[in-house]
Motif scaffolding. Sequence first.
Motif, PDB file in Angstrom:
ATOM      1  N   ALA A  33      -1.527 -10.744   6.301  1.00 59.16           N
ATOM      2  CA  ALA A  33      -1.272 -11.264   5.049  1.00 59.16           C
ATOM      3  C   ALA A  33      -1.027 -12.697   5.132  1.00 59.16           C
ATOM      4  CB  ALA A  33      -0.435 -10.131   4.467  1.00 59.16           C
ATOM      5  N   ALA A  34      -0.151 -12.574   5.909  1.00 60.43           N
ATOM      6  CA  ALA A  34       0.832 -14.079   5.894  1.00 60.43           C
ATOM      7  C   ALA A  34      -0.396 -14.926   6.581  1.00 60.43           C
ATOM      8  CB  ALA A  34       2.070 -14.343   6.556  1.00 60.43           C
ATOM      9  N   LYS A  35      -0.939 -14.996   7.556  1.00 57.56           N
ATOM     10  CA  LYS A  35      -2.112 -15.762   8.035  1.00 57.56           C
ATOM     11  C   LYS A  35      -3.059 -15.689   7.396  1.00 57.56           C
ATOM     12  CE  LYS A  35      -5.884 -15.215  11.515  1.00 57.56           C
ATOM     13  NZ  LYS A  35      -6.453 -14.760  12.719  1.00 57.56           N
ATOM     14  N   ASN A  36      -3.142 -15.186   6.001  1.00 54.12           N
ATOM     15  CA  ASN A  36      -4.096 -16.080   4.834  1.00 54.12           C
ATOM     16  C   ASN A  36      -2.830 -16.133   3.276  1.00 54.12           C
ATOM     17  OD1 ASN A  36      -6.766 -14.873   5.843  1.00 54.12           O
ATOM     18  ND2 ASN A  36      -5.360 -13.320   5.897  1.00 54.12           N
ATOM     19  N   GLN A  37      -2.104 -16.602   4.018  1.00 51.78           N
ATOM     20  CA  GLN A  37      -1.110 -17.047   2.957  1.00 51.78           C
ATOM     21  C   GLN A  37      -0.755 -16.245   1.544  1.00 51.78           C
ATOM     22  OE1 GLN A  37      -3.768 -19.070   3.913  1.00 51.78           O
ATOM     23  NE2 GLN A  37      -2.484 -19.862   5.695  1.00 51.78           N
ATOM     24  N   ILE A  38      -0.332 -14.677   2.453  1.00 52.23           N
ATOM     25  CA  ILE A  38      -0.249 -13.961   0.892  1.00 52.23           C
ATOM     26  C   ILE A  38       1.262 -13.366   1.085  1.00 52.23           C
ATOM     27  CG2 ILE A  38      -0.924 -11.738   0.114  1.00 52.23           C
ATOM     28  CD1 ILE A  38      -3.808 -12.351   0.482  1.00 52.23           C
ATOM     29  N   SER A  39       2.240 -13.954   0.421  1.00 55.90           N
ATOM     30  CA  SER A  39       3.299 -13.272   0.760  1.00 55.90           C
ATOM     31  C   SER A  39       4.240 -12.324  -0.611  1.00 55.90           C
ATOM     32  CB  SER A  39       4.450 -14.465   0.832  1.00 55.90           C
ATOM     33  OG  SER A  39       4.580 -14.655  -0.956  1.00 55.90           O
ATOM     34  N   GLY A  40       5.144 -11.488  -0.272  1.00 57.09           N
ATOM     35  CA  GLY A  40       5.208 -10.309  -0.303  1.00 57.09           C
ATOM     36  C   GLY A  40       4.734  -9.080  -0.426  1.00 57.09           C
ATOM     37  N   THR A  41       5.751  -8.013  -1.095  1.00 54.18           N
ATOM     38  CA  THR A  41       5.718  -6.683  -0.830  1.00 54.18           C
ATOM     39  C   THR A  41       4.774  -5.915  -2.519  1.00 54.18           C
ATOM     40  OG1 THR A  41       7.401  -5.744  -0.915  1.00 54.18           O
ATOM     41  CG2 THR A  41       6.515  -6.617   1.195  1.00 54.18           C
ATOM     42  N   ASP A  42       4.544  -6.592  -3.373  1.00 61.72           N
ATOM     43  CA  ASP A  42       4.495  -6.051  -4.431  1.00 61.72           C
ATOM     44  C   ASP A  42       2.798  -6.236  -5.197  1.00 61.72           C
ATOM     45  OD1 ASP A  42       3.667  -8.419  -4.947  1.00 61.72           O
ATOM     46  OD2 ASP A  42       5.496  -9.094  -6.514  1.00 61.72           O
ATOM     47  N   GLU A  43       2.720  -5.671  -5.916  1.00 61.95           N
ATOM     48  CA  GLU A  43       0.772  -5.513  -6.841  1.00 61.95           C
ATOM     49  C   GLU A  43       0.534  -6.524  -6.571  1.00 61.95           C
ATOM     50  OE1 GLU A  43       1.239  -3.648 -11.015  1.00 61.95           O
ATOM     51  OE2 GLU A  43       2.121  -1.848 -10.111  1.00 61.95           O
ATOM     52  N   LYS A  44       1.455  -7.920  -6.842  1.00 62.46           N
ATOM     53  CA  LYS A  44       0.373  -9.052  -6.848  1.00 62.46           C
ATOM     54  C   LYS A  44      -0.282  -9.572  -5.302  1.00 62.46           C
ATOM     55  CE  LYS A  44       1.261 -14.072  -7.670  1.00 62.46           C
ATOM     56  NZ  LYS A  44       2.017 -14.820  -8.237  1.00 62.46           N
ATOM     57  N   ALA A  45       0.424  -9.101  -4.569  1.00 62.65           N
ATOM     58  CA  ALA A  45      -0.228  -9.543  -2.920  1.00 62.65           C
ATOM     59  C   ALA A  45      -0.897  -8.395  -3.021  1.00 62.65           C
ATOM     60  CB  ALA A  45       1.308  -9.350  -2.274  1.00 62.65           C
ATOM     61  N   LEU A  46      -0.563  -7.311  -2.854  1.00 66.16           N
ATOM     62  CA  LEU A  46      -1.975  -5.750  -3.089  1.00 66.16           C
ATOM     63  C   LEU A  46      -2.917  -7.014  -3.219  1.00 66.16           C
ATOM     64  CD1 LEU A  46      -3.370  -3.196  -1.583  1.00 66.16           C
ATOM     65  CD2 LEU A  46      -1.996  -1.961  -3.099  1.00 66.16           C
ATOM     66  N   ALA A  47      -3.317  -7.270  -4.789  1.00 63.46           N
ATOM     67  CA  ALA A  47      -4.309  -7.453  -5.054  1.00 63.46           C
ATOM     68  C   ALA A  47      -4.814  -8.575  -4.906  1.00 63.46           C
ATOM     69  CB  ALA A  47      -3.950  -7.986  -7.187  1.00 63.46           C
ATOM     70  N   ALA A  48      -3.796  -9.922  -3.929  1.00 67.33           N
ATOM     71  CA  ALA A  48      -4.294 -10.627  -3.615  1.00 67.33           C
ATOM     72  C   ALA A  48      -5.084 -10.594  -2.140  1.00 67.33           C
ATOM     73  CB  ALA A  48      -3.526 -11.326  -3.069  1.00 67.33           C
ATOM     74  N   LEU A  49      -4.747  -9.580  -1.475  1.00 65.69           N
ATOM     75  CA  LEU A  49      -5.152  -8.640  -0.059  1.00 65.69           C
ATOM     76  C   LEU A  49      -6.352  -7.900  -0.231  1.00 65.69           C
ATOM     77  CD1 LEU A  49      -2.373  -7.115   1.839  1.00 65.69           C
ATOM     78  CD2 LEU A  49      -3.115  -8.651   2.572  1.00 65.69           C
ATOM     79  N   ARG A  50      -6.984  -7.171  -1.655  1.00 68.04           N
ATOM     80  CA  ARG A  50      -7.444  -7.246  -2.037  1.00 68.04           C
ATOM     81  C   ARG A  50      -8.366  -7.813  -2.634  1.00 68.04           C
ATOM     82  NH1 ARG A  50      -5.293  -1.734  -4.393  1.00 68.04           N
ATOM     83  NH2 ARG A  50      -5.947   0.122  -2.247  1.00 68.04           N
TER      84      ARG A  50
ATOM     85  N   LEU B 169       0.905  -1.106  -0.160  1.00 64.70           N
ATOM     86  CA  LEU B 169       0.541   0.219  -0.092  1.00 64.70           C
ATOM     87  C   LEU B 169       1.301   1.110  -0.317  1.00 64.70           C
ATOM     88  CD1 LEU B 169      -2.357  -0.820   2.309  1.00 64.70           C
ATOM     89  CD2 LEU B 169      -3.303  -0.227   0.475  1.00 64.70           C
ATOM     90  N   THR B 170       2.486   1.793   0.496  1.00 69.38           N
ATOM     91  CA  THR B 170       3.060   2.778   0.497  1.00 69.38           C
ATOM     92  C   THR B 170       3.628   2.541  -0.899  1.00 69.38           C
ATOM     93  OG1 THR B 170       3.569   2.080   2.745  1.00 69.38           O
ATOM     94  CG2 THR B 170       5.096   3.168   1.934  1.00 69.38           C
ATOM     95  N   LYS B 171       3.781   1.567  -1.187  1.00 68.46           N
ATOM     96  CA  LYS B 171       4.236   1.865  -2.704  1.00 68.46           C
ATOM     97  C   LYS B 171       3.587   2.295  -3.514  1.00 68.46           C
ATOM     98  CE  LYS B 171       7.922  -2.219  -2.491  1.00 68.46           C
ATOM     99  NZ  LYS B 171       8.273  -3.061  -2.557  1.00 68.46           N
ATOM    100  N   GLU B 172       2.290   1.611  -3.415  1.00 73.78           N
ATOM    101  CA  GLU B 172       1.010   2.547  -3.842  1.00 73.78           C
ATOM    102  C   GLU B 172       0.508   3.708  -4.501  1.00 73.78           C
ATOM    103  OE1 GLU B 172      -3.331   0.588  -5.454  1.00 73.78           O
ATOM    104  OE2 GLU B 172      -2.976   1.772  -3.289  1.00 73.78           O
ATOM    105  N   ASN B 173       0.667   4.215  -2.904  1.00 76.37           N
ATOM    106  CA  ASN B 173       0.798   5.099  -3.166  1.00 76.37           C
ATOM    107  C   ASN B 173       1.700   6.177  -2.181  1.00 76.37           C
ATOM    108  OD1 ASN B 173      -1.059   7.885  -3.395  1.00 76.37           O
ATOM    109  ND2 ASN B 173      -2.081   7.149  -1.660  1.00 76.37           N
ATOM    110  N   PRO B 174       3.210   6.179  -2.284  1.00 80.65           N
ATOM    111  CA  PRO B 174       4.311   7.115  -1.387  1.00 80.65           C
ATOM    112  C   PRO B 174       4.028   8.023  -1.032  1.00 80.65           C
ATOM    113  CG  PRO B 174       4.771   6.859  -4.168  1.00 80.65           C
ATOM    114  CD  PRO B 174       3.972   6.117  -4.466  1.00 80.65           C
TER     115      PRO B 174
END
Length: 532
Positions: free
Chosen positions: A278-295, A176-181
């Motif tokens: 995120a890790a609790k929900n098996q989502i790793s990484g800090t990129d756009e793919k991770a953010l899309a998975a969270l959303r 999220l920080t990378k998306e809106n620095p």
Amino acid sequence: MRLIQGKRACMMAICTASALFPYASATAQASPVVTIESGTLQGVADDGVLAFKGIPYAAPPVGQLRWQAPQPAPAWKGVRQADQYGHDCMQEPFPSDAAPLGTQPAEDCLVLNVWKPAHNVSGKLPVMVWIYGGGFVNGGSSPSVYDGSQFARQDVILVSFNYRVGRFGFFAHPALTKENPDGVLGNYGFMDQIAALQWVQRNIGAFGGDAENVTLFGESAGGFSVHTMLTSPLAKGLFHKAIIQSGGGRTSIGGGRYLQSPSASGLPSAEDVGLAFAAKNQISGTDEKALAALRALPAETVTDGLNMMTMNDPTYSGPFLDGKLVTAEPQDIYRAGEGMSVPLLVGATDMDIGFPPQVKNMQEALAPLGKPQYQQAVQAYNPDGKYSAQEVAQMLASDQMMVEPARFAARMATAQGQPVYAYRFAYVADSMKSEWQGAQHATEIPYVFNTVQARYADALTESDKAMSAQVQQYWVNFAKTGNPNAAGLPNWPVYDAKSDQILLFSANGAPQTAAVTDPWQTRLDLIENLFK
């Protein structure tokens, strides 16, 4: 707060406009109708009050707008029916809530409600804007005790609104920080509050309200929110008076957490908490793919059972210092001579909330005050020996969290030259006197709104009604003029730190309410020394 099982919000991609927004044709009943920036609204008239409910003040924060600042509300054509509350924000309510939600929680929830008098009034009306409590994980604008009709009957426009709570309202993640620095990050619930206040500035004139006479008030997390609005550079000029009910005044509920670095007390950063979720929900990484998975996570998964009973979950951050909207703890800003720029009415209940440890004896109960102050503390908290050690620990915790910080806020505002009115609410409804030794946290709210009938129903007494009428009259007077006093009410003096006079809403009921030198002065001085 609220026990209604949350359901997944209707996904933006598959919901039609007609499902999201109930409209009537332009030929529908002509009155009451108001036109605002987004379109025309059809309200409801009832016993001298016009109500407009479920008004969007921002776009639905779903899909790609999850974890973004509130965006402008979409316009509509024709006449929108504003006769029902919109969804309260997504959450997991809990059974013991004294203000249960009246709607099904959903992620599409950024709506507000307006009550105004039905009769013609000369001139613009004062406006009061309510922020609900709930620990920032629960709450909504639909509970019946928050109905604004009685304010409208006293020629005040009442506005209530929903803001995002839990992980929808307070969440950070490196992606999220990378998306809106360069943007404001994380405290989306506070961003919603600012957006609602901005909506009031732009639109309340259409209802006959005075955008230059807005009183912001809230209780518990709503009171903490008022402190945030008082101290945030992004909320400056959006309101002109403030009322803080059991809202602390020194530190935030989040406990001084930072966006990207651990706190001095060892709290992990908000971003680290987001990574843990995120890790609790098996989502790793800090990129756009991770953010899309969270959303893409279902709303129920984001909620994950979070409420007032489970809010210490390590995968939930709560509000935090983001550097732009929340720049410091309230006490640090107030001590610097900033923040308190408006008249203030502030107080707490006499058996307010606090979270003491389990103790075995009086020495353990009073240990936070230090051994040298032990005898003085016993005299201040338990002079007759009638309280147990655990009861004293609760009293001390309440003083630390709510009662002394309210006095601190009063003193800071006074030092900055603002008129301040301090109170303590000690009245207990007749039907609860056998169960409560004093006024519990949030029990003043139905009296402020004069909705005691909705709270106590057939158990309501004439004494309860009289106290409710008196309390609301003080709040109304303050909203109108910045002074709660009027003929027929016990005098409420402007607060002065030397005299330390407060208005005590008496346990004996109205009209015996009276200004007194704070009877808890000694014990609050002991708490003040802890903060020093």
